[in-house]
Design a protein around this motif. Sequence first.
Motif, PDB file in Angstrom:
ATOM      1  N   UNK A   1       0.847  -1.180   0.000  1.00 44.26           N
ATOM      2  CA  UNK A   1       0.000   0.000   0.000  1.00 44.26           C
ATOM      3  C   UNK A   1       0.894   1.246   0.000  1.00 44.26           C
ATOM      4  N   UNK A   2       0.671   2.108  -0.954  1.00 52.05           N
ATOM      5  CA  UNK A   2       1.464   3.327  -1.070  1.00 52.05           C
ATOM      6  C   UNK A   2       0.991   4.362  -0.057  1.00 52.05           C
ATOM      7  N   UNK A   3       1.917   4.979   0.643  1.00 54.35           N
ATOM      8  CA  UNK A   3       1.582   6.034   1.604  1.00 54.35           C
ATOM      9  C   UNK A   3       1.548   7.371   0.884  1.00 54.35           C
ATOM     10  N   UNK A   4       0.589   8.182   1.286  1.00 53.83           N
ATOM     11  CA  UNK A   4       0.459   9.516   0.706  1.00 53.83           C
ATOM     12  C   UNK A   4       0.346  10.530   1.837  1.00 53.83           C
ATOM     13  N   UNK A   5       0.741  11.745   1.552  1.00 51.87           N
ATOM     14  CA  UNK A   5       0.653  12.829   2.516  1.00 51.87           C
ATOM     15  C   UNK A   5      -0.318  13.867   1.976  1.00 51.87           C
ATOM     16  N   UNK A   6      -1.130  14.413   2.865  1.00 48.58           N
ATOM     17  CA  UNK A   6      -2.110  15.388   2.416  1.00 48.58           C
ATOM     18  C   UNK A   6      -2.512  16.347   3.509  1.00 48.58           C
ATOM     19  N   UNK A   7      -3.580  17.037   3.250  1.00 45.67           N
ATOM     20  CA  UNK A   7      -4.082  18.056   4.165  1.00 45.67           C
ATOM     21  C   UNK A   7      -5.608  18.004   4.178  1.00 45.67           C
ATOM     22  N   UNK A   8      -6.180  18.301   5.331  1.00 44.10           N
ATOM     23  CA  UNK A   8      -7.633  18.412   5.470  1.00 44.10           C
ATOM     24  C   UNK A   8      -7.951  19.862   5.802  1.00 44.10           C
ATOM     25  N   UNK A   9      -8.867  20.452   5.062  1.00 41.66           N
ATOM     26  CA  UNK A   9      -9.102  21.890   5.210  1.00 41.66           C
ATOM     27  C   UNK A   9     -10.554  22.234   4.863  1.00 41.66           C
ATOM     28  N   UNK A  29      -7.976  25.566  -7.153  1.00 42.02           N
ATOM     29  CA  UNK A  29      -6.890  25.379  -8.130  1.00 42.02           C
ATOM     30  C   UNK A  29      -5.568  25.927  -7.608  1.00 42.02           C
ATOM     31  N   UNK A  30      -5.500  27.179  -7.129  1.00 38.43           N
ATOM     32  CA  UNK A  30      -4.218  27.654  -6.594  1.00 38.43           C
ATOM     33  C   UNK A  30      -3.751  26.824  -5.390  1.00 38.43           C
ATOM     34  N   UNK A  31      -4.694  26.361  -4.572  1.00 36.09           N
ATOM     35  CA  UNK A  31      -4.329  25.549  -3.417  1.00 36.09           C
ATOM     36  C   UNK A  31      -3.777  24.191  -3.863  1.00 36.09           C
ATOM     37  N   UNK A  32      -4.405  23.601  -4.865  1.00 35.21           N
ATOM     38  CA  UNK A  32      -3.919  22.321  -5.395  1.00 35.21           C
ATOM     39  C   UNK A  32      -2.518  22.479  -5.982  1.00 35.21           C
ATOM     40  N   UNK A  37       3.327  21.469  -5.321  1.00 37.08           N
ATOM     41  CA  UNK A  37       4.679  21.996  -5.135  1.00 37.08           C
ATOM     42  C   UNK A  37       5.264  21.561  -3.788  1.00 37.08           C
ATOM     43  N   UNK A  38       4.405  21.499  -2.761  1.00 38.42           N
ATOM     44  CA  UNK A  38       4.851  21.124  -1.421  1.00 38.42           C
ATOM     45  C   UNK A  38       4.991  19.609  -1.244  1.00 38.42           C
ATOM     46  N   UNK A  39       4.624  18.848  -2.261  1.00 32.05           N
ATOM     47  CA  UNK A  39       4.747  17.399  -2.182  1.00 32.05           C
ATOM     48  C   UNK A  39       3.559  16.712  -1.538  1.00 32.05           C
ATOM     49  N   UNK A  40       2.452  17.419  -1.406  1.00 33.40           N
ATOM     50  CA  UNK A  40       1.230  16.828  -0.853  1.00 33.40           C
ATOM     51  C   UNK A  40       0.401  16.269  -2.007  1.00 33.40           C
ATOM     52  N   UNK A  41      -0.110  15.061  -1.833  1.00 28.02           N
ATOM     53  CA  UNK A  41      -0.848  14.435  -2.940  1.00 28.02           C
ATOM     54  C   UNK A  41      -2.328  14.228  -2.644  1.00 28.02           C
ATOM     55  N   UNK A  42      -2.791  14.590  -1.438  1.00 27.33           N
ATOM     56  CA  UNK A  42      -4.199  14.409  -1.069  1.00 27.33           C
ATOM     57  C   UNK A  42      -4.726  15.705  -0.459  1.00 27.33           C
ATOM     58  N   UNK A  43      -5.880  16.145  -0.946  1.00 26.35           N
ATOM     59  CA  UNK A  43      -6.588  17.274  -0.338  1.00 26.35           C
ATOM     60  C   UNK A  43      -7.949  16.759   0.089  1.00 26.35           C
ATOM     61  N   UNK A  44      -8.238  16.866   1.375  1.00 26.75           N
ATOM     62  CA  UNK A  44      -9.546  16.461   1.886  1.00 26.75           C
ATOM     63  C   UNK A  44     -10.261  17.731   2.346  1.00 26.75           C
ATOM     64  N   UNK A  45     -11.433  17.976   1.777  1.00 27.00           N
ATOM     65  CA  UNK A  45     -12.235  19.141   2.160  1.00 27.00           C
ATOM     66  C   UNK A  45     -13.304  18.729   3.160  1.00 27.00           C
ATOM     67  N   UNK A  46     -13.614  19.635   4.066  1.00 28.88           N
ATOM     68  CA  UNK A  46     -14.793  19.430   4.884  1.00 28.88           C
ATOM     69  C   UNK A  46     -15.989  19.467   3.937  1.00 28.88           C
ATOM     70  N   UNK A  47     -17.131  18.920   4.317  1.00 29.37           N
ATOM     71  CA  UNK A  47     -18.284  18.902   3.404  1.00 29.37           C
ATOM     72  C   UNK A  47     -18.624  20.308   2.871  1.00 29.37           C
TER      73      UNK A  47
END
Length: 173
Positions: A1-9, A29-32, A37-47
């Motif tokens: 299983x590949x590990x990914x790093x992301x952010x929840x916002x 789009x600018x956030x993505x 660029x920062x090496x984050x591959x997952x963005x999780x948004x609140x509903x």
Amino acid sequence: MERKTGVSVPLSALYTKNSPSTGEFTSLKPFADFCKTAGLSVIQLLPVNDTGFESSPYNGLSAFALNPLYIDISALPEFEQAYASDKAFAGAYRTFVKENRWHNRFDYTKVLSEKIRLLHLLYAWIEKQIAVESNTVVKPSNSKVKEVTVVTTGSFVQQLLLQQQLFSAVQAL
């Protein structure tokens, strides 16, 4: 299983220099790009579901309707033309931006109410344009059938608005 790093916002936190009051769908789009660029591959948004005037993102009124708070009104296809030709809409939008820009916190109910008001003003302007551009004529009569003549070359949004008008006229029977 590949590990990914992301952010929840929460989307509202993605406030950019172009945002008039809070983060909007166009802020993604600018956030993505930043995340990539920062090496984050997952963005999780609140509903982002429509919650009415309840500010909790977990009190969605619908599983499908998006919250109008996050609509970037200036990104709508009809915005530029309406802003240039409708003084009431342009004045309301300028006031909205002036009163809501660059605050550490935003008043959820106030911003949502003002965005809905702006969307209604824009909708009214679009309705006027449809009537002018499409030569729409609805003739009332005593029968259960209403005559409708439509000639249109407008945008997809205008087509949908026209269909809504026609549906409303039929429902009124």
